[in-house]
Design an enzyme around this catalytic site. Structure first.
Site, short mmCIF file in Angstrom:
data_model
loop_
_atom_site.label_atom_id
_atom_site.label_comp_id
_atom_site.label_asym_id
_atom_site.label_seq_id
_atom_site.Cartn_x
_atom_site.Cartn_y
_atom_site.Cartn_z
N GLU A 8 -39.39 32.48 -12.01
CA GLU A 8 -39.09 33.31 -10.84
C GLU A 8 -40.17 34.36 -10.62
O GLU A 8 -40.81 34.82 -11.56
CB GLU A 8 -37.74 34.02 -11.05
CG GLU A 8 -36.58 33.06 -10.92
CD GLU A 8 -35.22 33.71 -11.14
OE1 GLU A 8 -34.35 33.49 -10.31
OE2 GLU A 8 -35.04 34.43 -12.13
N HIS A 66 -39.10 52.06 -24.98
CA HIS A 66 -37.64 52.07 -25.04
C HIS A 66 -37.00 53.01 -26.05
O HIS A 66 -35.82 53.28 -25.98
CB HIS A 66 -37.06 50.66 -25.21
CG HIS A 66 -37.54 49.68 -24.19
ND1 HIS A 66 -37.69 50.02 -22.86
CD2 HIS A 66 -37.94 48.38 -24.28
CE1 HIS A 66 -38.13 48.97 -22.18
NE2 HIS A 66 -38.31 47.97 -23.02
N CYS A 126 -39.11 33.57 -22.75
CA CYS A 126 -39.85 34.56 -23.54
C CYS A 126 -39.38 34.48 -24.99
O CYS A 126 -38.20 34.28 -25.26
CB CYS A 126 -39.59 35.97 -23.01
SG CYS A 126 -40.48 37.25 -23.91
N SER A 159 -43.69 48.62 -23.16
CA SER A 159 -42.23 48.74 -23.19
C SER A 159 -41.83 49.44 -24.48
O SER A 159 -41.70 48.82 -25.53
CB SER A 159 -41.59 47.35 -23.12
OG SER A 159 -41.90 46.77 -21.88
N CYS A 194 -44.03 40.79 -8.36
CA CYS A 194 -43.75 40.78 -9.80
C CYS A 194 -43.84 39.32 -10.25
O CYS A 194 -43.09 38.47 -9.79
CB CYS A 194 -42.35 41.36 -10.01
SG CYS A 194 -41.83 41.35 -11.72
N CYS A 227 -32.34 41.97 -22.00
CA CYS A 227 -33.13 41.30 -20.96
C CYS A 227 -32.65 39.86 -20.76
O CYS A 227 -32.51 39.11 -21.73
CB CYS A 227 -34.60 41.31 -21.39
SG CYS A 227 -35.64 40.26 -20.37
N CYS A 256 -35.57 40.53 -26.41
CA CYS A 256 -34.94 41.85 -26.28
C CYS A 256 -33.50 41.63 -25.81
O CYS A 256 -33.28 40.92 -24.81
CB CYS A 256 -35.70 42.72 -25.28
SG CYS A 256 -37.46 42.82 -25.67
N CYS A 312 -35.57 44.58 -12.56
CA CYS A 312 -36.17 44.43 -13.90
C CYS A 312 -35.17 43.85 -14.89
O CYS A 312 -34.05 44.36 -15.00
CB CYS A 312 -36.58 45.79 -14.47
SG CYS A 312 -37.79 46.63 -13.51
N1 SAH Z 1 -42.19 41.11 -21.11
C1 SAH Z 1 -42.80 42.27 -20.62
C2 SAH Z 1 -42.63 42.47 -19.13
C3 SAH Z 1 -41.35 42.14 -18.50
S1 SAH Z 1 -40.07 43.13 -18.08
C4 SAH Z 1 -42.29 43.48 -21.32
O1 SAH Z 1 -41.25 43.42 -21.95
O2 SAH Z 1 -42.94 44.52 -21.24
C5 SAH Z 1 -40.59 44.65 -17.37
C6 SAH Z 1 -39.80 45.83 -17.94
O3 SAH Z 1 -38.38 45.71 -17.67
C7 SAH Z 1 -39.93 45.93 -19.45
O4 SAH Z 1 -40.18 47.26 -19.84
C8 SAH Z 1 -38.57 45.50 -19.91
O5 SAH Z 1 -38.26 45.98 -21.18
C9 SAH Z 1 -37.66 46.03 -18.85
N2 SAH Z 1 -36.33 45.42 -18.82
C10 SAH Z 1 -35.95 44.23 -19.36
N3 SAH Z 1 -34.64 44.03 -19.13
C11 SAH Z 1 -34.19 45.10 -18.43
C12 SAH Z 1 -32.93 45.44 -17.87
N4 SAH Z 1 -31.89 44.65 -17.99
N5 SAH Z 1 -32.83 46.60 -17.20
C13 SAH Z 1 -33.92 47.41 -17.05
N6 SAH Z 1 -35.13 47.13 -17.54
C14 SAH Z 1 -35.28 45.98 -18.23
FE1 SF4 Z 2 -39.50 39.22 -23.16
FE2 SF4 Z 2 -40.09 41.47 -21.86
FE3 SF4 Z 2 -37.62 40.39 -21.67
FE4 SF4 Z 2 -38.42 41.55 -23.97
S1 SF4 Z 2 -38.13 42.55 -21.98
S2 SF4 Z 2 -37.37 39.55 -23.76
S3 SF4 Z 2 -40.58 40.99 -23.98
S4 SF4 Z 2 -39.51 39.46 -20.94
#
Ligand code: SAH
Ligand code: SF4
Length: 364
Positions: free
Chosen positions: A111, A235, A133, A233, A126, A140, A137, A353
């Site tokens: 996507e 967090h 992945c 990222s 984006c 996510c 996390c 996100c």
């Molecule tokens: N894989 C990469 C980029 C993808 S996501 C990474 O993790 O950095 C872009 C951002 O959205 C990252 O900081 C990720 O941690 C955050 N993210 C993931 N799931 C989310 C959610 N459910 N709500 C808000 N942010 C989220």
């Molecule tokens: Fe992968 Fe980024 Fe999602 Fe973590 S937040 S599972 S690194 S896509």
């Protein structure tokens, strides 16, 4: 209301047959290899075709009128323009965010999202770097899919071209914040960024790469001295909690990560962005805010903190109240660093996100 428009831009010619190669997503050199080396065409044809694909965004050989009918026919027998097939295109009724579900030639799907911010004329896409992945996390949606495979450079590039062709809009900014960990696919990412810069003409300063914090790849990226924006990222500033939220932190700890970011800054001169997804009662407390404040205050390189209120992915996590987001922000601001809160876009179509989970294929 969701403006669902499945198959809106589908046409028959998008089905790649096994004998046909995609002509989109390629660099000028790769186009030259195909045309000059394989077909024996004159060199000047490379610029013509490159221009049809990238400047004129044309996916229809019939429009390529500076080629003879014979040549156009040969191209259409051997090649296809779109590499990715648009299988779903949704537009948010709330804020105009557009989400695309693409099918790859092996049947996998990814996507991409097109975002319009109210205060800006420019459009940001984006983009995904992997199918799924491996980082996992827990908050996510992509992390729940596991890793299927890396995207090729051409598949990365063609997401942008497909969005431009489908919407007739020009993208000016890119964020690698779609599906996947971009630095787990560094070679293809770098190749794609070069094609994006040279062929789509999006400058590297308009490109942001977000990573969960892979130290060797951050340093490798720094060595290229490419002037992209790097987002980490983070967090949490607490190593134990980070190991739970970003499992890769068990391998690459916070202390070493900060050291590598300093090295990255020395090599590139670029400010670092820290992303901080706020999860209610987990990392959004005053204590966590103070820990983040202490961490960023003392860093020897310039940085910006971007807070992202959690977007629902159907798990046990919750979004904090607005008042707590403001309080968290003001505590971290005591560090003297700039703190922003990311605007939530496209959450009515699961395009915000962390929400990219290829859900539309369930309805296919
Ligand atoms: N894989 C990469 C980029 C993808 S996501 C990474 O993790 O950095 C872009 C951002 O959205 C990252 O900081 C990720 O941690 C955050 N993210 C993931 N799931 C989310 C959610 N459910 N709500 C808000 N942010 C989220
Ligand atoms: Fe992968 Fe980024 Fe999602 Fe973590 S937040 S599972 S690194 S896509």
């Amino acid at each position: 209301m969701n403006n669902q428009s499945p198959n809106q831009s589908l046409n028959k010619s998008q089905n790649l047959t096994p004998t046909q190669k995609a002509l989109s997503g390629l660099s000028k050199e790769q186009i030259s290899n195909v045309l000059v080396r394989e077909l024996g065409w004159e060199k000047y044809r490379v610029n013509q075709i490159h221009s049809w694909i990238y400047s004129k965004s044309s996916a229809d050989f019939e429009e390529w009128t500076d080629l003879s009918a014979d040549k156009r026919e040969l191209l259409s027998e051997k090649f296809q323009i779109p590499l990715l097939k648009v299988v779903n295109h949704q537009i948010s009724g709330k804020d105009g965010t557009e989400k695309f579900l693409f099918e790859l030639s092996d049947g996998n799907v990814v996507e991409s999202v097109l975002m319009c911010f109210e205060d800006r004329d420019n459009l940001t896409a984006c983009i995904s770097s992997q199918v799924g992945c491996a980082v996992g996390c827990p908050f996510c949606a992509t992390g729940k899919l596991g890793l299927k495979r890396n995207l090729t450079a051409a598949e990365i590039v063609d997401q942008i071209m497909s969005i431009q062709r489908t919407t007739n809009k020009r993208i000016s900014n890119l964020v690698f914040m779609g599906q996947g960990e971009p630095l787990h696919n560094l070679d293809n990412l770098l190749e794609a960024i070069q094609i994006i810069r040279d062929s789509i003409a999006i400058g590297v300063r308009h490109i942001t790469v977000s990573t969960s914090g892979l130290i060797p790849q951050i340093l490798e990226l720094g060595k290229t001295k490419m002037q992209i924006n790097l987002a980490i990222s983070l967090h949490t500033a607490d190593q134990d909690l980070r190991e739970k939220l970003v499992p890769i932190a068990k391998k690459w700890n916070l202390f070493d990560l900060m050291r590598s970011l300093n090295e990255y800054f020395q090599m590139t001169g670029r400010r670092i962005t820290f992303e901080y997804t706020l999860l209610k009662d987990i990392n959004d407390t005053d204590e966590q805010a103070r820990a983040l404040c202490d961490l960023v205050r003392d860093l020897p390189f310039p940085c910006l903190i971007n807070l992202i209120p959690y977007n629902s992915t159907g798990g046990e996590f919750q979004r904090p109240d607005r008042s707590q987001v403001s309080k968290f922000k003001s505590i971290v601001e005591r560090s003297g660093r700039k703190v922003t809160v990311r605007v939530t876009l496209g959450n009515d179509i699961d395009a915000a996100c962390g929400q990219l989970a290829n859900k539309a294929i369930e309805n296919k």
